[in-house]
Motif scaffolding. Structure first.
Motif, PDB file in Angstrom:
ATOM      1  N   LEU A   1       0.955  -0.892  -0.281  1.00  0.00           N
ATOM      2  CA  LEU A   1      -0.090  -0.001   0.374  1.00  0.00           C
ATOM      3  C   LEU A   1       0.740   1.321  -0.042  1.00  0.00           C
TER       4      LEU A   1
ATOM      5  N   ALA B   1      -5.831   1.629   2.406  1.00  0.00           N
ATOM      6  CA  ALA B   1      -6.699   1.227   1.468  1.00  0.00           C
ATOM      7  C   ALA B   1      -7.401   2.899   0.736  1.00  0.00           C
TER       8      ALA B   1
ATOM      9  N   VAL C   1     -11.353  -2.132   0.645  1.00  0.00           N
ATOM     10  CA  VAL C   1     -11.402  -3.598   1.306  1.00  0.00           C
ATOM     11  C   VAL C   1     -12.620  -4.484   1.461  1.00  0.00           C
TER      12      VAL C   1
ATOM     13  N   ALA D   1      -3.704  -9.291   0.300  1.00  0.00           N
ATOM     14  CA  ALA D   1      -4.191  -8.548  -1.135  1.00  0.00           C
ATOM     15  C   ALA D   1      -4.228  -9.081  -2.585  1.00  0.00           C
TER      16      ALA D   1
END
Length: 247
Positions: A16, A43, A50, A71
């Protein structure tokens, strides 16, 4: 790696931070509330969906210990050689690369990438054939370092070594019969360290292409060290040369 997964808290967080293309993140409903909010906030900043799901759902999607986070990611993009030289120039440092000669264990590659990130390596070079690539297992073992260390995949390792030499990079191999103790390695030079296959070591042709070989002296009873341990010792020897204690 299309349709692959990154699993584990650290690995997903680093993906991320690096703004890696992510399709969706699944979070276990058993994950601590504070940790879940951390992932949701990160996110949201990247416009990534999510979804909270039962732990069993993540168990069905991925193998191994996912720590309640998984992920769905797009394929990893390999870098090219110019990226490695550009990174070294950007940092104002002499090039420092790793060449992995037919490494097969994804856990070894992941561990090496983790140490490479910590010790200032500008990039890792691997062959396309007979070598592990950037898999989900590598990503998780690297604890997110795969997002920060460029990896170049080349067709011909011998030709690549010749190209590095033409660009004034010294290529140093590791072998039990190496003429130089690794502690005498001049780490401030532009360097590419070669780490061999877990069982066979460095291939004959690659060995012949090296400018010289270093050995790791051993007083114990085993004949050799794990590939990632060998790589770690060498990387930190270069780090010690480049960043002396107290400076």
């Amino acid at each position: 790696m299309s349709g692959e997964w990154i699993t584990g808290k650290n690995a997903v967080l680093e993906a991320l931070k690096a703004q890696r293309p992510i399709n969706k993140i699944f979070i276990s409903d058993q994950l601590q509330q504070q940790a879940a909010k951390k992932f949701e906030a990160a996110a949201k900043n990247n416009n990534i969906l999510v979804q909270r799901v039962p732990k069993q759902k993540i168990d069905q999607l991925v193998d191994g210990n996912h720590q309640g986070v998984a992920a769905s990611v797009a394929a990893y993009e390999y870098s090219d050689m110019e990226d490695l030289f550009s990174l070294a120039a950007e940092r104002g440092e002499e090039p420092f690369f790793l060449i992995l000669d037919e490494l097969e264990d994804p856990h070894n590659l992941g561990s090496i990438l983790r140490t490479a990130d910590a010790s200032g390596v500008h990039g890792v070079i691997i062959p396309k054939r007979r070598s592990v690539g950037l898999t989900a297992v590598v990503a998780k073992t690297s604890a997110g370092a795969v997002e920060h260390v460029p990896v170049v995949r080349v067709t011909n390792l011998a030709r690549t070594i010749d190209e590095l030499k033409e660009r004034f990079v010294w290529v140093v191999g590791t072998a039990a019969d190496g003429a130089e103790d690794y502690r005498d390695l001049e780490g401030t030079l532009p360097l590419a360290l070669v780490i061999g296959n877990e069982g066979k070591g460095i291939s004959r042709l690659t060995k012949e292409k090296c400018d010289w070989l270093v050995r790791l002296p051993m007083n114990g009873h085993v004949e050799s060290l794990n590939a990632s341990v060998t790589a770690s010792l060498l990387m930190y020897e270069v780090y010690r040369n480049r960043y002396p204690a107290g400076k």
